[in-house]
Design an enzyme around this catalytic site. Structure first.
Site, PDB file in Angstrom:
ATOM      1  N   LYS A  33      -4.193   4.681   9.010  1.00 22.46           N
ATOM      2  CA  LYS A  33      -4.808   5.793   9.369  1.00 22.46           C
ATOM      3  C   LYS A  33      -4.412   6.141  10.837  1.00 22.46           C
ATOM      4  O   LYS A  33      -4.351   5.346  11.661  1.00 22.46           O
ATOM      5  CB  LYS A  33      -6.313   5.965   9.223  1.00 22.46           C
ATOM      6  CG  LYS A  33      -7.044   7.291   9.276  1.00 22.46           C
ATOM      7  CD  LYS A  33      -8.428   7.079   8.912  1.00 22.46           C
ATOM      8  CE  LYS A  33      -9.063   8.340   8.815  1.00 22.46           C
ATOM      9  NZ  LYS A  33     -10.535   7.987   8.228  1.00 22.46           N
ATOM     10  N   CYS A  72      -8.815  10.698   4.225  1.00 21.33           N
ATOM     11  CA  CYS A  72     -10.029  11.234   4.619  1.00 21.33           C
ATOM     12  C   CYS A  72     -10.006  12.477   5.610  1.00 21.33           C
ATOM     13  O   CYS A  72      -9.624  13.493   5.338  1.00 21.33           O
ATOM     14  CB  CYS A  72     -11.213  10.243   4.748  1.00 21.33           C
ATOM     15  SG  CYS A  72     -12.792  11.017   4.326  1.00 21.33           S
ATOM     16  N   GLU A 125      -9.843   6.388  -1.082  1.00 17.96           N
ATOM     17  CA  GLU A 125     -10.006   5.695   0.245  1.00 17.96           C
ATOM     18  C   GLU A 125     -10.901   4.350  -0.133  1.00 17.96           C
ATOM     19  O   GLU A 125     -11.748   4.625  -0.659  1.00 17.96           O
ATOM     20  CB  GLU A 125     -10.544   6.527   1.122  1.00 17.96           C
ATOM     21  CG  GLU A 125     -10.949   5.595   2.408  1.00 17.96           C
ATOM     22  CD  GLU A 125     -11.793   6.618   3.486  1.00 17.96           C
ATOM     23  OE1 GLU A 125     -11.572   6.217   4.715  1.00 17.96           O
ATOM     24  OE2 GLU A 125     -12.159   7.544   3.123  1.00 17.96           O
TER      25      GLU A 125
END
Length: 401
Positions: free
Chosen positions: A272, A324, A217
């Protein structure tokens, strides 16, 4: 007792792994007969033992002095949740409420899941396993003549009896691991240096024959869609290997935490879709949100997000994208994808037990959905996480080696 699994699994020892769930079972046995105050302080210390590390990120915003207060906050929140569970003296009600805790997400944060205590050891880490354990404990309390038999039956019903055969991508995959400190990662002075280092890691992987290269990330701490030269370099390298990397994106006045997939000279972006509470979004009313963003993030707005999870193909294999926090959310595993490729930056919280708790959560979802998770990380180890094996099989294989 209930929290032991977070710490014992750090030792990667099969005997400790075997013992761990039995310690948790004893912890639940004691909790079922506890008074309200004991329920509160059990939740209080569970909140601290599981989530003390969340406060560590305050260091990088200049608020290290608030760390004790944030740790205390987690203790109080989960102390109150457990107090509600223990408010009724009836053990059946207590058991039901404790089971429901795993599906109650305060501030949209889902990492307190009591089914996780069964990830190590002999038992099935799911709702069936936890319910069977609780039924055995209740039988031990309420049966007069067959206490031990009732507990034994509950334990037997909770056993893991099958294991999913793990799937692996049919191409040589490199999970890049980096150990870049947060003190330098977000410092513009080091931006060029980190870009060069990331490009060098890609070149090394290409030279070693890897056909799919995954970087963590924000491996590139820049709005990558606004960096045409860097994008072009990555496109050129993608003629040799497919590259997935984390970076920021900026579009129409909105900022995203994204994955960029470079393949055969083209690029795709996947934003995301589940943001980190109090890290990427403030899950509170707007007037409070604005005040907190002004105080802690210099007035920056929350990140924007995609409308759903993203799938893409590499070598004709369908892969679910996860950034994540997303890899620890049930939504990411909808329809039980065969593969999830996840990228994380654990540098915010290390050194701590956060990477281990994250790993256990991933193992839980991988087992539940028969998914193999490829995880590239900054700040802790990168690894492939597969569904849980039968403990007995792992034990036998240890002697075969």
């Amino acid at each position: 007792m209930i929290s032991n699994f977070i710490f014992l699994t750090l030792f990667d020892n099969l005997i400790l792994e075997f013992i761990s769930p039995f310690l948790a079972i004893y912890g639940f046995y004691k909790l079922f007969d506890a008074n309200r105050f004991e329920f509160f302080h059990t939740g209080f210390f569970i909140g601290i033992l599981w989530f003390y590390w969340v406060s560590f990120s305050l260091v990088y915003y200049g608020f290290a002095f608030l760390i004790p207060l944030e740790i205390l906050f987690f203790g109080l929140v989960y102390g109150l949740i457990f107090l509600v569970c223990g408010w009724w003296k009836n053990k059946f009600i207590r058991a039901i409420l404790l089971i429901l805790i795993s599906y109650f997400y305060p501030f949209n944060f889902n990492w307190l899941n009591l089914e996780l205590v069964l990830v190590p050891g002999l038992f099935e880490p799911n709702l069936r396993g936890l319910c069977a354990i609780f039924a055995g404990i209740l039988a031990f309390y309420y049966l007069k003549k067959f206490k031990l038999l009732g507990l034994f039956v509950g334990v037997i019903l909770a056993l893991q009896i099958t294991q999913e055969k793990p799937n692996f991508l049919p191409l040589k995959t490199k999970l890049i691991n980096t150990q870049i400190s947060q003190y330098t990662k977000w410092n513009p002075k080091f931006s060029k240096q980190h870009i060069i280092e990331a490009l060098n890691l890609i070149d090394e992987a290409i030279k070693d024959g890897y056909k799919f290269i995954v970087l963590p990330e924000n491996a590139f701490v820049t709005h990558l869609n606004l960096e045409p030269n860097l994008e072009q370099i990555l496109k050129e390298k993608s003629h040799f290997s497919t590259i997935l990397t984390g970076a920021l994106a900026y579009e129409n006045g909105r900022q995203y935490n994204s994955s960029f997939l470079f393949s055969k000279g083209s690029v795709q972006r996947f934003d995301k879709f589940i943001l980190v509470p109090f890290g990427e979004e403030i899950p509170l009313p707007n007037f409070i949100k604005k005040a907190l963003n002004l105080l802690f993030f210099n007035g920056a707005k929350d990140f924007d997000k995609a409308s759903s999870f993203s799938d893409y193909k590499v070598d004709n294999q369908v892969i679910r994208n996860a950034i994540c926090y997303e890899v620890t959310r049930s939504e990411t595993y909808k329809n039980s994808p065969k593969f999830v490729v996840a990228i994380s930056n654990n540098g915010w919280f290390t050194p701590s037990t956060e990477p281990n708790l994250q790993r256990l959560l991933i193992k839980y979802y991988a087992t539940k959905h028969g998914t193999t998770v490829y995880h590239s990380v900054n700040g802790s180890k990168s690894e492939i996480i597969t569904p849980k094996e039968l403990w007995v099989v792992k034990f036998i294989n240890l002697f075969k080696k």
